[in-house]
Scaffold this active site. Structure first.
Site, mmCIF file in Angstrom:
data_model
loop_
_atom_site.group_PDB
_atom_site.id
_atom_site.type_symbol
_atom_site.label_atom_id
_atom_site.label_comp_id
_atom_site.label_asym_id
_atom_site.label_seq_id
_atom_site.Cartn_x
_atom_site.Cartn_y
_atom_site.Cartn_z
ATOM 1 N N LYS A 24 28.711 78.090 7.462
ATOM 2 C CA LYS A 24 27.437 77.447 7.083
ATOM 3 C C LYS A 24 27.695 76.023 6.586
ATOM 4 O O LYS A 24 26.966 75.088 6.932
ATOM 5 C CB LYS A 24 26.736 78.281 6.006
ATOM 6 C CG LYS A 24 26.144 79.572 6.557
ATOM 7 C CD LYS A 24 25.760 80.558 5.466
ATOM 8 C CE LYS A 24 25.412 81.897 6.102
ATOM 9 N NZ LYS A 24 25.266 82.990 5.155
ATOM 10 N N GLN A 68 24.152 84.856 -0.768
ATOM 11 C CA GLN A 68 25.062 85.433 0.225
ATOM 12 C C GLN A 68 25.204 86.939 0.001
ATOM 13 O O GLN A 68 25.568 87.384 -1.079
ATOM 14 C CB GLN A 68 26.436 84.743 0.130
ATOM 15 C CG GLN A 68 27.408 85.173 1.196
ATOM 16 C CD GLN A 68 26.991 84.739 2.609
ATOM 17 O OE1 GLN A 68 26.506 83.638 2.833
ATOM 18 N NE2 GLN A 68 27.166 85.623 3.569
ATOM 19 N N ASP A 91 16.462 82.318 4.072
ATOM 20 C CA ASP A 91 16.896 83.564 4.714
ATOM 21 C C ASP A 91 15.683 84.454 5.038
ATOM 22 O O ASP A 91 15.824 85.502 5.648
ATOM 23 C CB ASP A 91 17.851 84.321 3.773
ATOM 24 C CG ASP A 91 19.186 84.619 4.434
ATOM 25 O OD1 ASP A 91 19.313 84.345 5.635
ATOM 26 O OD2 ASP A 91 20.081 85.138 3.747
#
Ligand code: NAP
Length: 256
Positions: A24, A68, A91
């Site tokens: 990322k 995460q 997300d």
């Protein structure tokens, strides 16, 4: 001018998470997104993580926030995710964004399911009226994908660990999406001739990556199939970048 910024919160030191975060960071670097990595130890108290999320929510220089996953034992992912402001939830995992997705309203969409839809769109695969079978019902992949497929008028079947006679459902699929997390779980005899097969799985064995589909055998039967690595994974990162830029642009518009 303010530069787009993605903040990734990591708790613990999971090796797979370290790899994904690096990917990322690299993607952000390549396209000019500022990348902020906030790393907590497993011993951190939940309240400290919540306070950090609130601080990032209020920081006008941060446009996307990602927690995460997976989190170490003892942390409640659902609770923490829902502290992220919906307009920074790149997300697409907050209850608000998931609810909007199901109601076909504009929202930030979970990256992997969004990447799958982009792949299908790019290949001109029409979903209307098609039988789509999704194996796996996680919040990260399977569940948002149900909404996205329904919004395209597909007929959707969802399978999970309690599904009886799995092959019956997978063999009925014009489009088969597999997100289980078991190496080569889907065999050739479980797939319909000329099906489109999307393999989401990432399974590491002896330093090699394998999908959830027995690629070499299934590829001779399927019309199209995504490889692992190099299929859905890069699309997930690309969609994350898209979400950060979209979130940035919306936030910039609001602030003028
Ligand atoms: P997860 O949360 O562990 O969910 C796995 C799903 O598979 C669950 O719904 C589970 O059913 C179902 N399942 C387990 N055993 C099964 C069986 N025997 N038959 C049918 N269904 C079964 O995993 P996830 O986060 O969705 O990830 C799945 C895989 O995709 C992993 O390999 C992960 O690394 C990979 N992944 C890849 C990307 C990417 O960018 N390429 C992104 C995310 C995830 P229950 O609900 O009944 O437990």
């Amino acid at each position: 001018m303010i530069k787009p910024c993605l903040a990734v919160i990591q708790i613990g030191d999971d090796p797979a998470s370290n790899t994904y975060i690096k990917a990322k960071a690299k993607a952000c670097d390549e396209i000019g997104i500022y990348f902020k990595h906030i790393k907590f130890t497993e011993e951190t108290k939940e309240i400290e993580v919540i306070n950090k999320i609130i601080e990032l929510n209020n920081d006008e220089y941060v446009h996307g926030i990602l927690l995460q996953l997976p989190l170490p034992d003892g942390f409640n992912a659902d609770k923490l995710i829902n502290y992220i402001a919906r307009n920074k939830d790149v997300d697409g995992l907050t209850d608000i964004n998931l609810g909007k997705l199901y109601n076909n309203k504009p929202c930030l969409i979970s990256c992997t399911p969004q990447g799958i839809m982009k792949l299908l769109e790019h290949e001109n695969i029409d979903l209307e009226g098609k039988n789509v079978t999704i194996v796996g019902r996680s919040n990260l992949v399977g569940k948002p994908l149900i909404g996205l497929m329904l919004n395209k008028n597909a007929t959707v079947t969802v399978c999970h660990s309690k599904t009886e006679n799995l092959s019956k459902h997978t063999k009925n699929a014009d489009i088969l999406v597999v997100a289980v997390g078991k190496k080569e779980f889907i065999k050739e005899n479980m797939v319909k001739e000329d099906a489109v097969v999307i393999d989401v799985g990432i399974n590491k064995e002896d330093n090699k990556l394998y999908g959830d589909v027995d690629f070499n055998k299934v590829k001779t039967k399927a019309k199209k199939i995504t490889p692992v690595p190099g299929g859905v994974g890069p699309m997930t990162v690309a969609m994350l970048m898209t979400n950060v830029i979209n979130a940035y642009q919306k936030q910039q518009k609001k602030s003028v």
